[in-house]
Design a protein around this motif. Structure first.
Motif, short mmCIF file in Angstrom:
data_model
loop_
_atom_site.label_atom_id
_atom_site.label_comp_id
_atom_site.label_asym_id
_atom_site.label_seq_id
_atom_site.Cartn_x
_atom_site.Cartn_y
_atom_site.Cartn_z
N LYS A 144 0.84 -1.20 0.00
CA LYS A 144 0.00 0.00 0.00
C LYS A 144 0.87 1.24 0.00
O LYS A 144 2.02 1.21 0.45
N GLY A 145 0.32 2.30 -0.55
CA GLY A 145 1.01 3.58 -0.57
C GLY A 145 1.81 3.79 -1.84
O GLY A 145 1.71 3.05 -2.81
N ARG A 150 4.31 2.45 -6.59
CA ARG A 150 2.98 2.53 -5.97
C ARG A 150 2.46 1.13 -5.69
O ARG A 150 3.05 0.13 -6.11
N GLU A 151 1.36 1.08 -4.97
CA GLU A 151 0.70 -0.17 -4.61
C GLU A 151 0.59 -1.09 -5.82
O GLU A 151 0.20 -0.66 -6.91
N TYR A 183 5.43 -2.50 2.39
CA TYR A 183 5.88 -3.45 1.38
C TYR A 183 6.35 -4.76 2.01
O TYR A 183 6.75 -4.81 3.16
#
Length: 159
Positions: free
Chosen positions: A71-72, A86-87, A114
């Motif tokens: 995520k993120g 990115r995700e 991650y």
């Protein structure tokens, strides 16, 4: 944390350990492979707060790494290049020298999470281009030195 047969765990239920070093490095992470009894692969889950990085820019001579962005978003430093990540991104970091040095930077305003997976080697040499260091690791050995501290193979061996 729920563990099934000691081989399955859910990252949402894991207890993360906080790490912080200076103003640059910070993460909340867990070494999943160790918890589950992995033998040949190491895997971890890291959550990096905004404006931080979890580790120095480095390359491996023995271990290959892979990262999966859960995520993120952020930036990947890889060799002499940078790129947005990115995700859903999968990142390959093969062995090599400074040209394969890598670092994930959370330059966003939200957490970056991650999974990392790496081969586990009995001995490893890492290079740190930003600080001109080399690290040798194996068993109980953990030695870091500067690249410019080069010694000849025969130094102090011949009387």
């Amino acid at each position: 944390m729920t563990v099934i047969n000691s081989k399955v765990a859910n990252i949402g239920e894991m207890k993360l350990e906080h790490f912080e070093k200076g103003d640059t490095f910070e993460s909340n992470s867990v070494r999943i492979g160790t918890l589950l009894g992995a033998k040949d692969l190491g895997y971890s889950y890291d959550v990096v707060p905004p404006g931080k990085r979890s580790c120095p820019f480095h390359s491996h001579r023995g271990e290959e790494e892979m990262f999966f962005i859960v995520k993120g978003s952020g930036t990947l430093r890889y060799g002499s290049e940078t790129r947005k990540i990115r995700e859903g991104d999968v990142i390959c970091c093969p062995t090599g020298g400074p040209e394969t040095a890598h670092q994930i930077v959370n330059d966003s305003d939200a957490d970056l999470a991650y999974l990392s997976v790496s081969t586990k080697m009995a001995a490893e040499v890492c290079e740190y281009p930003d600080s001109n260091k080399i690290g040798a690791y194996g068993g109980n050995l953990r030695h870091l030195t500067r690249i410019e501290h080069d010694l000849d193979y025969w130094t102090d061996e011949v009387p």
